[in-house]
Write an enzyme that holds these catalytic residues in place. Structure first.
Site, PDB file in Angstrom:
ATOM      1  N   TYR A  95      60.741   4.832   6.701  1.00 29.00           N
ATOM      2  CA  TYR A  95      60.438   3.789   7.692  1.00 29.00           C
ATOM      3  C   TYR A  95      59.200   4.115   8.522  1.00 29.00           C
ATOM      4  O   TYR A  95      58.949   3.447   9.524  1.00 29.00           O
ATOM      5  CB  TYR A  95      61.609   3.623   8.676  1.00 29.00           C
ATOM      6  CG  TYR A  95      62.977   3.471   8.083  1.00 29.00           C
ATOM      7  CD1 TYR A  95      63.307   2.364   7.297  1.00 29.00           C
ATOM      8  CD2 TYR A  95      63.964   4.412   8.338  1.00 29.00           C
ATOM      9  CE1 TYR A  95      64.583   2.219   6.778  1.00 29.00           C
ATOM     10  CE2 TYR A  95      65.246   4.270   7.817  1.00 29.00           C
ATOM     11  CZ  TYR A  95      65.548   3.171   7.041  1.00 29.00           C
ATOM     12  OH  TYR A  95      66.804   3.033   6.537  1.00 29.00           O
ATOM     13  N   CYS A 151      57.803  17.464  -4.005  1.00 29.24           N
ATOM     14  CA  CYS A 151      56.604  17.086  -4.746  1.00 29.24           C
ATOM     15  C   CYS A 151      56.285  15.605  -4.599  1.00 29.24           C
ATOM     16  O   CYS A 151      56.355  14.839  -5.568  1.00 29.24           O
ATOM     17  CB  CYS A 151      56.784  17.456  -6.209  1.00 29.24           C
ATOM     18  SG  CYS A 151      57.344  19.156  -6.368  1.00 29.24           S
ATOM     19  N   GLU A 152      56.021  15.179  -3.389  1.00 27.42           N
ATOM     20  CA  GLU A 152      55.647  13.800  -3.084  1.00 27.42           C
ATOM     21  C   GLU A 152      54.771  13.848  -1.838  1.00 27.42           C
ATOM     22  O   GLU A 152      55.132  14.531  -0.882  1.00 27.42           O
ATOM     23  CB  GLU A 152      56.869  12.966  -2.664  1.00 27.42           C
ATOM     24  CG  GLU A 152      57.975  12.906  -3.634  1.00 27.42           C
ATOM     25  CD  GLU A 152      58.255  11.497  -4.108  1.00 27.42           C
ATOM     26  OE1 GLU A 152      57.544  10.566  -3.692  1.00 27.42           O
ATOM     27  OE2 GLU A 152      59.179  11.356  -4.913  1.00 27.42           O
ATOM     28  N   TYR A 175      71.340   8.218  10.675  1.00 27.10           N
ATOM     29  CA  TYR A 175      70.626   8.010   9.427  1.00 27.10           C
ATOM     30  C   TYR A 175      69.825   9.256   9.031  1.00 27.10           C
ATOM     31  O   TYR A 175      68.708   9.171   8.526  1.00 27.10           O
ATOM     32  CB  TYR A 175      69.728   6.757   9.510  1.00 27.10           C
ATOM     33  CG  TYR A 175      70.538   5.531   9.901  1.00 27.10           C
ATOM     34  CD1 TYR A 175      71.363   4.912   8.974  1.00 27.10           C
ATOM     35  CD2 TYR A 175      70.530   5.045  11.207  1.00 27.10           C
ATOM     36  CE1 TYR A 175      72.138   3.825   9.338  1.00 27.10           C
ATOM     37  CE2 TYR A 175      71.303   3.955  11.578  1.00 27.10           C
ATOM     38  CZ  TYR A 175      72.104   3.339  10.634  1.00 27.10           C
ATOM     39  OH  TYR A 175      72.873   2.266  10.993  1.00 27.10           O
ATOM     40  N   GLY A 225      72.956  -2.504  16.099  1.00 25.14           N
ATOM     41  CA  GLY A 225      71.529  -2.753  16.195  1.00 25.14           C
ATOM     42  C   GLY A 225      70.857  -2.274  17.459  1.00 25.14           C
ATOM     43  O   GLY A 225      69.625  -2.268  17.536  1.00 25.14           O
ATOM     44  N   GLU A 249      79.552  -3.068  16.766  1.00 22.98           N
ATOM     45  CA  GLU A 249      79.409  -2.146  15.633  1.00 22.98           C
ATOM     46  C   GLU A 249      78.218  -1.216  15.824  1.00 22.98           C
ATOM     47  O   GLU A 249      77.312  -1.166  14.986  1.00 22.98           O
ATOM     48  CB  GLU A 249      79.224  -2.940  14.330  1.00 22.98           C
ATOM     49  CG  GLU A 249      80.333  -3.927  14.039  1.00 22.98           C
ATOM     50  CD  GLU A 249      80.007  -4.835  12.848  1.00 22.98           C
ATOM     51  OE1 GLU A 249      78.856  -4.830  12.369  1.00 22.98           O
ATOM     52  OE2 GLU A 249      80.910  -5.551  12.411  1.00 22.98           O
ATOM     53  N   PRO A 250      78.181  -0.476  16.895  1.00 25.03           N
ATOM     54  CA  PRO A 250      77.021   0.400  17.103  1.00 25.03           C
ATOM     55  C   PRO A 250      77.073   1.597  16.151  1.00 25.03           C
ATOM     56  O   PRO A 250      78.135   2.159  15.901  1.00 25.03           O
ATOM     57  CB  PRO A 250      77.199   0.881  18.544  1.00 25.03           C
ATOM     58  CG  PRO A 250      78.685   0.898  18.728  1.00 25.03           C
ATOM     59  CD  PRO A 250      79.208  -0.272  17.927  1.00 25.03           C
ATOM     60  N   GLY A 251      75.938   1.924  15.603  1.00 24.51           N
ATOM     61  CA  GLY A 251      75.826   3.149  14.822  1.00 24.51           C
ATOM     62  C   GLY A 251      74.822   4.051  15.527  1.00 24.51           C
ATOM     63  O   GLY A 251      75.159   4.944  16.294  1.00 24.51           O
ATOM     64  N   ARG A 252      73.554   3.711  15.309  1.00 26.07           N
ATOM     65  CA  ARG A 252      72.454   4.504  15.861  1.00 26.07           C
ATOM     66  C   ARG A 252      72.600   4.798  17.355  1.00 26.07           C
ATOM     67  O   ARG A 252      72.384   5.926  17.804  1.00 26.07           O
ATOM     68  CB  ARG A 252      71.148   3.746  15.628  1.00 26.07           C
ATOM     69  CG  ARG A 252      69.904   4.503  16.027  1.00 26.07           C
ATOM     70  CD  ARG A 252      68.669   3.590  16.014  1.00 26.07           C
ATOM     71  NE  ARG A 252      68.583   2.759  14.833  1.00 26.07           N
ATOM     72  CZ  ARG A 252      68.051   3.150  13.677  1.00 26.07           C
ATOM     73  NH1 ARG A 252      67.529   4.352  13.562  1.00 26.07           N
ATOM     74  NH2 ARG A 252      68.019   2.326  12.638  1.00 26.07           N
TER      75      ARG A 252
HETATM   76  C1  LIG Z   1      74.090  -0.826   9.749  1.00 21.62           C
HETATM   77  C2  LIG Z   1      75.058  -1.744  10.357  1.00 21.62           C
HETATM   78  C3  LIG Z   1      75.486  -1.539  11.667  1.00 21.62           C
HETATM   79  C4  LIG Z   1      74.956  -0.437  12.540  1.00 21.62           C
HETATM   80  O1  LIG Z   1      73.620  -0.608  12.853  1.00 21.62           O
HETATM   81  P1  LIG Z   1      72.943   0.301  13.980  1.00 21.62           P
HETATM   82  O2  LIG Z   1      71.564  -0.210  14.050  1.00 21.62           O
HETATM   83  O3  LIG Z   1      73.010   1.704  13.511  1.00 21.62           O
HETATM   84  O4  LIG Z   1      73.703   0.087  15.242  1.00 21.62           O
HETATM   85  C5  LIG Z   1      76.426  -2.404  12.173  1.00 21.62           C
HETATM   86  N1  LIG Z   1      76.935  -3.423  11.430  1.00 21.62           N
HETATM   87  C6  LIG Z   1      76.537  -3.640  10.158  1.00 21.62           C
HETATM   88  C7  LIG Z   1      77.131  -4.759   9.399  1.00 21.62           C
HETATM   89  C8  LIG Z   1      75.588  -2.828   9.587  1.00 21.62           C
HETATM   90  O5  LIG Z   1      75.187  -3.060   8.336  1.00 21.62           O
END
Ligand SMILES: *Cc1c(COP(=O)(O)O)cnc(C)c1O
Length: 402
Positions: free
Chosen positions: A302, A327-328, A356, A224, A259-262
């Site tokens: 978003y 076409c949107e 993403y 997050g 759990e970092p993604g972004r």
């Molecule tokens: C999407 C998600 C993440 C990653 O979120 P980011 O905002 O990209 O860091 C981590 N844990 C869970 C369970 C998620 O669904």
């Protein structure tokens, strides 16, 4: 970056990711939590390219997966099963079974019904499933509603009371072993006090469980962490992030799971396309490009802001919409943006597109998916080739009548 040369070699549109940037972010996040045992579980869904995962495996990253497909990707990239966790509100029985067979580290449960199902699957396999429970702490993450997940009105996790009940059940089950607790309250958080608040609520639960002889090992704080998409955004300070959470854990011997993604990948990436046409309808100026919402949907989905540049165009800037050819009317990358004049063939770069982006791409309008490149130690290489029309239709073609 020499975009012109890249365009000559790979055509547009394409994604390019700076792997060195991702490494740097990974290591500084790890460093921020060095006072404790910690493990980063990269959230694959932000960007699941195999070469990117392989690079993270070398850094000793773990992986947070939300489908069996993501688990298979992590394994394919060389991840050890004990570095993989499995999250998500809608895991199927088949996925749970495979996750147990792969012997991954733990499964983040999101409902009582899922726990009962997992128990029955584990019983059939005659093994003990390591579990964590996703607590929904009912805090407002103050982000876009589509990526806010920590309120009781959202579909994610279970209330603290239910979680406590589930831990007690799991403790007494021969086929479940509670090892962790989990929360993830939303994505793109620039203001972290909701995470600290959630950490406090969940830490309180951990202490209550301890008193009931349920000893957890992992305190999984989800992902997050937000990134600065706009010039006015300020990214959270990693040290403060760590302190804001750790201060709730005094006296508890827990490994911090993240759990970092972004945060790791967003700013590493650019989506590069070419201008097709400029046109004006009445007074409104449009730049139409060869990438579209099927390649990069964040602005449409978003209303996300992404910086856009025309790296080789100079001159006076005027207001325009940057749009794709789908076409949107929702197919846009930017609205009311100031950019210099352009013409067909000019290169356009959409910044901060590493998270993403490709992972949410589709074949909408029967467009082939873009290719992906990596920049690592000064070298640029292809890490996913451009999809061909034949590949796009392969799963349908065989059903055509003779
Ligand atoms: C999407 C998600 C993440 C990653 O979120 P980011 O905002 O990209 O860091 C981590 N844990 C869970 C369970 C998620 O669904």
């Amino acid at each position: 970056m020499d975009y012109k040369q890249l365009k000559n070699e790979f055509q547009t549109p394409f994604y390019i990711y700076n792997f060195d940037f991702i490494k740097k972010r990974f290591l500084s996040l790890k460093e921020a939590f060095k006072a404790r045992k910690s493990q980063i579980f990269y959230a694959l869904k932000a960007n699941s390219n195999l070469s990117l995962l392989q690079m993270l495996v070398k850094l000793d990253s773990g992986f947070d997966c939300v489908s069996i497909g993501e688990i298979r990707r992590a394994l394919k990239a060389g991840a050890k099963p004990y570095k993989i966790i499995f999250s998500g509100v809608g895991k199927t029985k088949e996925e749970l079974k495979l996750a147990l067979e792969y012997d991954i580290l733990y499964i983040n449960l999101e409902s009582e019904a899922e726990m009962i199902l997992l128990e029955s699957v584990a019983k059939k396999l005659n093994l003990k499933a390591r579990i964590s429970i996703r607590v929904n702490p009912n805090v407002d993450a103050k982000t876009h509603p589509y990526i806010s997940t920590g309120l009781n009105e959202n579909k994610f996790g279970v209330e603290t009371q239910i979680a406590r009940k589930m831990y007690l059940y799991a403790k007494n089950s021969a086929f479940l072993e509670p090892v962790g607790v989990h929360f993830h309250i939303g994505s793109q958080l620039l203001e972290l006090s909701p995470i600290y608040e959630a950490a406090g609520i969940v830490a309180k639960l951990v202490r209550e469980l301890k008193a009931l002889q349920i000893e957890l090992k992992f305190f999984d704080i989800g992902g997050g962490l937000g990134v600065a998409y706009e010039k006015t955004d300020t990214e959270p300070k990693l040290y403060e992030y760590a302190q804001g959470i750790l201060k709730h854990l005094n006296g508890l011997d827990l490994t911090i799971g993240m759990e970092p993604g972004r945060y790791l990948v967003a700013k590493s990436g650019e989506f590069v396309c070419s201008v097709l046409y400029e046109k004006t309808n009445k007074d409104k100026r449009f730049i139409i490009v060869d990438g579209a919402m099927n390649d990069f949907i964040r602005p449409s989905l978003y209303e996300a802001y992404h910086e856009i540049i025309l790296p080789y165009n100079k001159g006076e800037e005027s207001e325009c919409d940057v749009v794709g050819g789908i076409c949107e009317s929702g197919d846009f990358f930017a609205r009311k943006r100031f950019l210099p004049k352009s013409k067909g063939g000019d290169i356009m770069v959409i910044k901060n597109a590493g998270a993403y982006g490709f992972s949410m791409s589709s074949n909408y309008n029967s467009r082939n998916r873009a290719c992906e490149l990596a920049l690592e130690e000064g070298q640029i290489r292809l890490i996913r080739q451009r999809e061909s029309f034949e590949e796009q239709i392969a799963l349908e073609e065989k059903f055509l009548k003779a």
